[in-house]
Design an enzyme around this catalytic site. Structure first.
Site, short mmCIF file in Angstrom:
data_model
loop_
_atom_site.label_atom_id
_atom_site.label_comp_id
_atom_site.label_asym_id
_atom_site.label_seq_id
_atom_site.Cartn_x
_atom_site.Cartn_y
_atom_site.Cartn_z
N ARG A 164 0.82 -1.22 0.00
CA ARG A 164 0.00 0.00 0.00
C ARG A 164 0.85 1.27 0.00
O ARG A 164 0.47 2.29 0.60
CB ARG A 164 -0.95 0.05 1.20
CG ARG A 164 -1.98 -1.05 1.24
CD ARG A 164 -2.98 -0.96 0.09
NE ARG A 164 -4.01 -1.95 0.26
CZ ARG A 164 -3.87 -3.22 -0.13
NH1 ARG A 164 -2.77 -3.63 -0.73
NH2 ARG A 164 -4.86 -4.08 0.06
N SER A 237 -10.81 0.04 3.13
CA SER A 237 -10.07 -0.14 4.40
C SER A 237 -9.58 1.21 4.91
O SER A 237 -8.96 1.96 4.16
CB SER A 237 -8.85 -1.03 4.19
OG SER A 237 -9.24 -2.24 3.62
N GLU A 333 -4.81 4.23 6.04
CA GLU A 333 -4.55 3.96 4.62
C GLU A 333 -4.91 5.13 3.70
O GLU A 333 -4.11 5.50 2.86
CB GLU A 333 -5.29 2.69 4.19
CG GLU A 333 -4.94 2.30 2.77
CD GLU A 333 -5.73 1.11 2.27
OE1 GLU A 333 -5.59 0.03 2.84
OE2 GLU A 333 -6.47 1.28 1.29
C1 LIG Z 1 -15.45 0.33 -1.41
C2 LIG Z 1 -13.96 0.54 -1.59
C3 LIG Z 1 -13.13 -0.55 -1.75
C4 LIG Z 1 -11.76 -0.37 -1.91
N1 LIG Z 1 -10.98 -1.46 -2.04
C5 LIG Z 1 -9.64 -1.33 -2.20
C6 LIG Z 1 -8.81 -2.48 -2.34
O1 LIG Z 1 -9.28 -3.61 -2.36
N2 LIG Z 1 -7.47 -2.29 -2.46
C7 LIG Z 1 -6.91 -1.05 -2.45
O2 LIG Z 1 -5.69 -0.95 -2.58
N3 LIG Z 1 -7.67 0.06 -2.35
C8 LIG Z 1 -9.02 -0.04 -2.21
N4 LIG Z 1 -9.80 1.06 -2.08
C9 LIG Z 1 -9.18 2.39 -2.05
C10 LIG Z 1 -9.22 3.14 -3.41
O3 LIG Z 1 -10.28 2.71 -4.20
C11 LIG Z 1 -7.93 3.00 -4.19
O4 LIG Z 1 -6.84 3.46 -3.43
C12 LIG Z 1 -7.99 3.77 -5.51
O5 LIG Z 1 -6.84 3.49 -6.29
C13 LIG Z 1 -8.07 5.28 -5.33
O6 LIG Z 1 -8.32 5.84 -6.60
P1 LIG Z 1 -8.94 7.29 -6.75
O7 LIG Z 1 -8.87 7.65 -8.20
O8 LIG Z 1 -10.28 7.36 -6.13
O9 LIG Z 1 -7.90 8.15 -5.93
P2 LIG Z 1 -8.20 9.44 -5.05
O10 LIG Z 1 -8.90 9.03 -3.82
O11 LIG Z 1 -8.82 10.50 -5.87
O12 LIG Z 1 -6.70 9.86 -4.68
C14 LIG Z 1 -5.92 9.06 -3.83
C15 LIG Z 1 -4.50 9.66 -3.76
O13 LIG Z 1 -3.88 9.53 -5.01
C16 LIG Z 1 -3.51 10.81 -5.53
N5 LIG Z 1 -3.79 10.77 -6.97
C17 LIG Z 1 -4.95 10.42 -7.56
N6 LIG Z 1 -4.81 10.48 -8.90
C18 LIG Z 1 -3.54 10.87 -9.14
C19 LIG Z 1 -2.78 11.11 -10.32
N7 LIG Z 1 -3.31 10.95 -11.53
N8 LIG Z 1 -1.49 11.52 -10.19
C20 LIG Z 1 -0.93 11.68 -8.97
N9 LIG Z 1 -1.58 11.46 -7.82
C21 LIG Z 1 -2.88 11.06 -7.91
C22 LIG Z 1 -4.39 11.80 -4.80
O14 LIG Z 1 -3.77 13.10 -4.74
C23 LIG Z 1 -4.48 11.16 -3.43
O15 LIG Z 1 -3.30 11.44 -2.71
C24 LIG Z 1 -11.20 0.94 -1.92
C25 LIG Z 1 -12.05 2.04 -1.77
C26 LIG Z 1 -13.42 1.85 -1.61
C27 LIG Z 1 -14.32 3.05 -1.49
#
Ligand SMILES: Cc1cc2nc3c(=O)[nH]c(=O)nc-3n(C[C@H](O)[C@H](O)[C@H](O)COP(=O)(O)OP(=O)(O)OC[C@H]3O[C@@H](n4cnc5c(N)ncnc54)[C@H](O)[C@@H]3O)c2cc1C
Length: 348
Positions: A164, A237, A333
């Protein structure tokens, strides 16, 4: 480029906490990215790059600009040593991309089915689930440095992937914006079914299992286990599973023989944070509108009208209870964001 001012961010994150940002820009193509880089020079303010907002917790109003990457597109870009190279734009929704790969009959990402968010965010915390971490499938990551405007490319080895985490999490790397990811999808690898839930699901049928079968199984298992953020706001998580030394794991096992323990390749032992939270009797516990999920103790959810302060109070309460009972410090996380930018739980 779409621009919103004094915008409520609740519908831009999966937690649904009502906070405001001064400005929100939605970038749909390269030209929008260039416009943004000009704009930030003319009107500097704190900034946060946002994908799907599924791993971000805004603790209070954000005194700055939120930049939502919404670039789209994916394509096969080549072949390399028995693998396909597939490139996807940073703003592409992750799950749609995984489904597309599976529909082509291309395996490699199906264990990461049904994870919310964007392609550009998956390298940031090296998204992982059901026995696979995305870093194992990344060939290289492309981006732009928002301070200098220069394009960069980093191979998977240079990304510093760990459990992570990656180099993109480091404060000194925060000028890197990920605009695309190139995945290396193996052609002839058997499906990865060693995760206990998948072993149970497929029994002894591993020979005949396709990527689409694994995708469907993971999506179904996840839907049964995890609250749907569209129904009850959450970020998945809320805490990482702690990694401890074998000595600490042994000491804990002597006191709590049923504590789930998973030895890691680097010698450390991964403990189940959800199990520890549950054993502290915290399921269903609330601080304001924030609640430890009644079935999944690792998930903190918005039970209605939760504020960032509620989540902060609940996260601290959980952490203190686990530290007191097990002597283990849980690490948050998701990314916590305060008025001026990213914060840690200690400093929040
Ligand atoms: C129901 C649920 C289940 C989930 N299950 C998992 C799982 O099984 N495993 C897991 O690892 N995660 C899980 N997650 C967490 C999450 O979905 C992941 O971490 C996902 O990759 C986040 O993507 P996002 O586009 O929403 O990022 P955001 O929440 O928009 O951003 C997260 C971080 O990444 C940065 N960021 C986003 N895009 C970029 C970019 N293009 N360039 C640079 N920085 C960037 C942001 O600034 C922030 O710091 C889950 C979340 C939910 C709600």
């Amino acid at each position: 480029m779409q621009r919103f001012v004094e915008v409520d961010l609740s519908s831009w994150t999966t937690l649904g906490v009502p906070v405001r940002a001064q400005e929100l820009l939605v970038l749909e193509d390269e030209a929008d990215i260039a416009r943004w880089l000009e704009r930030r020079k003319a009107a500097p303010m704190p900034e946060l790059v946002l994908g799907g907002g599924s791993n971000v917790v805004f603790l209070e109003d954000f005194a700055g600009r939120v930049v939502r990457l919404a670039t789209r597109g994916y394509e096969l870009v080549g072949e390399e040593g028995g693998a396909r190279l597939v490139r996807a734009a940073g703003g592409e929704p992750w799950d749609g991309f995984v489904r597309w790969c599976v529909t082509q009959g291309w395996g490699g990402l199906e264990n990461l089915a049904a994870i919310p968010g964007s392609v550009g965010a998956v390298p940031v915390q090296n998204v992982g689930a059901y026995g696979l971490e995305v870093g194992e499938r990344i060939a290289w990551v492309e981006g732009v440095d928002r301070d200098t405007g220069l394009a960069w490319t980093l191979s998977a080895d240079e990304c510093g992937f760990g459990y992570r985490t990656s180099r993109f999490k480091a404060a000194e790397e925060s000028s890197r914006v990920i605009t695309a990811v190139v995945f290396r999808l193996p052609r002839d690898e058997p499906p990865r079914l060693d995760y206990p839930d998948l072993q149970r699901w497929f029994g002894g049928r591993a020979q005949r299992v396709s990527p689409a079968d694994v995708y469907a199984a993971v999506a179904e298992i996840r839907a049964r286990k995890l609250p749907d953020p569209r129904v009850q706001g959450n970020v998945g998580s809320f805490f990482k599973n702690p990694l401890v030394s074998p000595a600490v794991a042994e000491r804990l096992a002597a006191l709590h023989p049923d504590l789930p323990r998973h030895p890691q390749p680097d010698g450390r032992v991964k403990l189940a944070a959800g199990w520890m939270i549950e054993r502290c009797g915290l399921k269903g516990v609330r601080e304001g509108g924030a609640m430890v999920h009644e079935r999944q103790a690792l998930v903190l959810c918005n039970a209605g009208g939760a504020t960032g302060a509620d989540f902060l109070a609940l996260a601290r309460r959980v952490r203190e209870a686990v530290a007191e009972r097990f002597g283990v410090e849980l690490e948050v996380e998701p990314v916590l964001v305060g008025r001026e930018g990213v914060r840690s739980l200690e400093r929040a």
